[in-house]
Design a protein around this motif. Structure first.
Motif, PDB file in Angstrom:
ATOM      1  N   GLU A   1       0.687  -1.269  -0.018  1.00  0.00           N
ATOM      2  CA  GLU A   1      -0.022   0.032  -0.091  1.00  0.00           C
ATOM      3  C   GLU A   1       0.740   1.319   0.009  1.00  0.00           C
ATOM      4  N   LEU A   2       2.017   1.199   0.648  1.00  0.00           N
ATOM      5  CA  LEU A   2       3.110   2.438   0.807  1.00  0.00           C
ATOM      6  C   LEU A   2       3.510   2.439  -0.650  1.00  0.00           C
ATOM      7  N   LEU A   3       3.659   1.427  -1.251  1.00  0.00           N
ATOM      8  CA  LEU A   3       4.444   1.437  -2.510  1.00  0.00           C
ATOM      9  C   LEU A   3       3.200   2.136  -3.735  1.00  0.00           C
ATOM     10  N   VAL A   4       2.148   1.667  -3.574  1.00  0.00           N
ATOM     11  CA  VAL A   4       1.210   2.261  -4.315  1.00  0.00           C
ATOM     12  C   VAL A   4       0.777   3.646  -4.160  1.00  0.00           C
ATOM     13  N   ARG A   5       0.988   4.138  -2.902  1.00  0.00           N
ATOM     14  CA  ARG A   5       0.585   5.557  -2.640  1.00  0.00           C
ATOM     15  C   ARG A   5       1.903   6.333  -3.183  1.00  0.00           C
ATOM     16  N   SER A   6       3.198   5.811  -3.021  1.00  0.00           N
ATOM     17  CA  SER A   6       4.167   6.695  -3.487  1.00  0.00           C
ATOM     18  C   SER A   6       4.360   6.849  -5.152  1.00  0.00           C
ATOM     19  N   ASN A   7       3.950   5.717  -5.537  1.00  0.00           N
ATOM     20  CA  ASN A   7       4.028   5.724  -7.210  1.00  0.00           C
ATOM     21  C   ASN A   7       3.013   6.517  -7.686  1.00  0.00           C
ATOM     22  N   GLY A   8       1.866   6.583  -7.058  1.00  0.00           N
ATOM     23  CA  GLY A   8       0.676   7.353  -7.477  1.00  0.00           C
ATOM     24  C   GLY A   8       0.975   8.847  -7.362  1.00  0.00           C
ATOM     25  N   LEU A   9       1.592   9.147  -6.140  1.00  0.00           N
ATOM     26  CA  LEU A   9       1.991  10.665  -5.844  1.00  0.00           C
ATOM     27  C   LEU A   9       2.958  10.898  -7.007  1.00  0.00           C
ATOM     28  N   LYS A  10       3.884  10.183  -7.308  1.00  0.00           N
ATOM     29  CA  LYS A  10       4.876  10.553  -8.390  1.00  0.00           C
ATOM     30  C   LYS A  10       4.334  10.857  -9.502  1.00  0.00           C
ATOM     31  N   ARG A  11       3.319   9.881  -9.883  1.00  0.00           N
ATOM     32  CA  ARG A  11       2.617  10.056 -11.320  1.00  0.00           C
ATOM     33  C   ARG A  11       1.944  11.191 -11.456  1.00  0.00           C
ATOM     34  N   ILE A  12       1.120  11.458 -10.418  1.00  0.00           N
ATOM     35  CA  ILE A  12       0.401  12.671 -10.536  1.00  0.00           C
ATOM     36  C   ILE A  12       1.309  14.072 -10.770  1.00  0.00           C
ATOM     37  N   LEU A  13       2.183  13.952 -10.077  1.00  0.00           N
ATOM     38  CA  LEU A  13       3.318  14.970 -10.234  1.00  0.00           C
ATOM     39  C   LEU A  13       3.999  15.298 -11.629  1.00  0.00           C
ATOM     40  N   LYS A  14       3.870  14.028 -12.233  1.00  0.00           N
ATOM     41  CA  LYS A  14       4.711  14.065 -13.442  1.00  0.00           C
ATOM     42  C   LYS A  14       3.564  14.411 -14.545  1.00  0.00           C
ATOM     43  N   LEU A  15       2.549  14.164 -14.382  1.00  0.00           N
ATOM     44  CA  LEU A  15       1.337  14.445 -15.269  1.00  0.00           C
ATOM     45  C   LEU A  15       0.901  15.931 -15.006  1.00  0.00           C
ATOM     46  N   LYS A  16       1.461  16.814 -14.252  1.00  0.00           N
ATOM     47  CA  LYS A  16       1.093  18.050 -13.859  1.00  0.00           C
ATOM     48  C   LYS A  16       2.162  18.894 -13.842  1.00  0.00           C
ATOM     49  N   ARG A  17       2.348  19.653 -15.175  1.00  0.00           N
ATOM     50  CA  ARG A  17       3.426  20.533 -15.386  1.00  0.00           C
ATOM     51  C   ARG A  17       2.862  21.847 -15.248  1.00  0.00           C
ATOM     52  N   LYS A  18       3.910  22.776 -15.131  1.00  0.00           N
ATOM     53  CA  LYS A  18       3.515  24.233 -15.065  1.00  0.00           C
ATOM     54  C   LYS A  18       5.004  25.008 -15.398  1.00  0.00           C
ATOM     55  N   ASN A  19       4.622  26.140 -16.120  1.00  0.00           N
ATOM     56  CA  ASN A  19       6.129  26.805 -16.365  1.00  0.00           C
ATOM     57  C   ASN A  19       5.577  28.059 -16.698  1.00  0.00           C
ATOM     58  N   HIS A  20       5.393  29.103 -15.941  1.00  0.00           N
ATOM     59  CA  HIS A  20       4.914  30.433 -16.408  1.00  0.00           C
ATOM     60  C   HIS A  20       5.260  31.334 -15.126  1.00  0.00           C
ATOM     61  N   ILE A  21       5.137  32.384 -15.667  1.00  0.00           N
ATOM     62  CA  ILE A  21       5.467  33.751 -14.681  1.00  0.00           C
ATOM     63  C   ILE A  21       4.206  34.380 -13.931  1.00  0.00           C
ATOM     64  N   ASN A  22       4.365  34.015 -12.656  1.00  0.00           N
ATOM     65  CA  ASN A  22       3.230  34.441 -11.964  1.00  0.00           C
ATOM     66  C   ASN A  22       2.974  35.890 -11.646  1.00  0.00           C
ATOM     67  N   GLY A  23       4.145  36.436 -11.550  1.00  0.00           N
ATOM     68  CA  GLY A  23       4.056  37.940 -11.443  1.00  0.00           C
ATOM     69  C   GLY A  23       5.644  38.650 -11.686  1.00  0.00           C
ATOM     70  N   LEU A  24       5.708  39.864 -11.322  1.00  0.00           N
ATOM     71  CA  LEU A  24       7.186  40.523 -11.281  1.00  0.00           C
ATOM     72  C   LEU A  24       7.129  41.479 -10.446  1.00  0.00           C
ATOM     73  N   ARG A  25       8.380  42.186  -9.892  1.00  0.00           N
ATOM     74  CA  ARG A  25       8.378  43.161  -9.242  1.00  0.00           C
ATOM     75  C   ARG A  25       8.579  44.289 -10.059  1.00  0.00           C
ATOM     76  N   ILE A  26       7.749  45.163 -10.252  1.00  0.00           N
ATOM     77  CA  ILE A  26       7.463  46.297 -11.328  1.00  0.00           C
ATOM     78  C   ILE A  26       7.556  47.528 -10.455  1.00  0.00           C
ATOM     79  N   ASN A  27       8.582  48.487 -10.539  1.00  0.00           N
ATOM     80  CA  ASN A  27       8.442  49.653  -9.828  1.00  0.00           C
ATOM     81  C   ASN A  27       8.274  49.435  -8.266  1.00  0.00           C
ATOM     82  N   SER A  28       9.060  48.426  -7.841  1.00  0.00           N
ATOM     83  CA  SER A  28       9.170  48.381  -6.362  1.00  0.00           C
ATOM     84  C   SER A  28       8.003  47.863  -5.664  1.00  0.00           C
ATOM     85  N   SER A  29       7.038  47.258  -6.579  1.00  0.00           N
ATOM     86  CA  SER A  29       5.822  46.454  -6.000  1.00  0.00           C
ATOM     87  C   SER A  29       5.538  45.433  -6.905  1.00  0.00           C
ATOM     88  N   TRP A  30       5.054  44.393  -6.305  1.00  0.00           N
ATOM     89  CA  TRP A  30       4.634  43.155  -6.842  1.00  0.00           C
ATOM     90  C   TRP A  30       3.502  43.241  -7.768  1.00  0.00           C
TER      91      TRP A  30
END
Length: 364
Positions: A167-196
């Motif tokens: 059960e521990l192995l299934v849980r570990s492999n499942g969480l790894k697979r979920i993270l692999k299927l979930k990809r993010k690559n973008h800019i959430n925000g920037l500090r412009i003129n000293s403010s976020w």
């Protein structure tokens, strides 16, 4: 922007939530409105179950007398414009990718000169793979839902008794697979003129001004190097480097390139080119030989994109990003072949004491 309006009965049921989420994915919905006649407490609904990501928000009204309840859900993901196509190496392990690419390549006629012809065929293959990927993505979403249900069940069991090793192995492999299927690559925000700042318009304007200044030529004229005693290669060496390029030479140059390096503007990696080399070979060689004859590439075949690679784990300003130019595979192949050919004569024009930029030598 795509809208979806639904009249759903029993929206709190898991089966209904999964059905709504499936519709959202199939039609790339940005805003969804749902009505439920018996909706007395919309806050109690698992609204997250209707969406495929956490980048969302919602609001609603409870039912009142003869009026049904309403729930509105919308996408809060920042829209920086069309997302470029990216081919991931994991797709090569999918069973029907070979058949999809070969079929697309053979059925596309292409147009223009040899390099434009090859670029057109690669573009068509990219579009076909993009559609193929949409179907595969739906399968991955369904797989992720099954895994999430399995992990949730194991988490529930863990509250009652100690989990077994299986059960521990299934849980570990499942969480790894979920993270692999979930990809993010973008800019959430920037500090412009000293403010976020998280506004897309402000981020775009700041990025344009920042890099416009970086890429502005500050010198109208630059000094020229004039030296009549520069070393030159011999006549035989000159004849050698002008020999026609061979198929093996081009193949070796391609195989010498890293398969998983930064993606090209066409979204294809050299691992993809290597996988389907037998399919692409003839068209690639026509481009190389045409370049050898004319020394030019058609307009658009040597275009490039600029992407931003973070210098740190938590970038906050544009100065924390490094601009990288992404050039197309046609340009890369030709430049690699030329560089490999020049390596055979470069020692004739480099002084024996030079150590910088010479293969096998190190700076002191």
């Amino acid at each position: 922007m795509n809208f979806l309006s639904l009249n759903v009965r029993g929206i709190g049921e898991d089966a209904k939530l999964k059905c709504v989420r499936r519709l959202k994915l199939q039609h790339n919905i940005n805003f969804m409105g749902m009505q439920e006649t018996q909706l007395t407490n919309y806050i109690a609904i698992n609204v997250n179950g209707c969406w495929d990501s956490t980048e969302m928000d919602f609001d609603g009204f409870n039912s009142s007398e003869c009026s049904g309840g309403l729930v509105s859900i919308w996408n809060t993901r920042k829209d920086f414009g069309p997302r470029p196509f990216k081919f991931f190496k994991s797709w090569l392990s999918v069973e029907d990718i070979d058949q999809t690419v070969v079929k697309a390549w053979t059925e596309c006629n292409g147009y223009g000169l040899t390099d434009a012809y090859l670029a057109a065929k690669l573009k068509y293959v990219k579009e076909v793979v993009r559609e193929w990927r949409k179907n595969e993505h739906m399968k991955e979403v369904q797989e992720k839902e099954i895994i999430k249900d399995s992990v949730a069940e194991i988490e529930r069991v863990a509250e009652l008794w100690v989990l077994t090793n299986d059960e521990l192995l299934v849980r570990s492999n499942g969480l790894k697979r979920i993270l692999k299927l979930k990809r993010k690559n973008h800019i959430n925000g920037l500090r412009i003129n000293s403010s976020w700042n998280t506004e897309v318009k402000d981020i775009k304007e700041d990025a344009f001004k920042f890099f416009q200044n970086k890429f502005t030529e500050r010198w109208n004229s630059r000094p020229k190097l004039v030296n009549s005693r520069v070393k030159t290669i011999s006549v035989m060496e000159a004849i050698h480097i002008e020999d026609p390029f061979t198929v093996d030479e081009v193949k070796d140059a391609i195989w010498d390139c890293g398969g998983d390096k930064t993606l090209d503007p066409d979204g294809l990696t050299f691992k993809f080119i290597k996988r389907f080399w037998d399919v692409f070979r003839d068209d690639v060689m026509k481009v190389v030989w045409k370049f050898e004859e004319t020394g030019t590439l058609s307009r658009g075949c040597n275009s490039s994109f600029i992407t931003l690679a973070p210098k740190s784990k938590d970038p906050t300003t544009l100065a924390d990003y490094r601009p990288i130019s992404l050039i197309g595979c046609i340009y890369k192949i030709i430049s690699k072949v030329l560089a490999t050919r020049l390596k055979t004569v470069i020692e004739s024009v480099i002084d024996e004491v030079q150590s910088a930029y010479v293969e096998g030598k190190l700076l002191d």
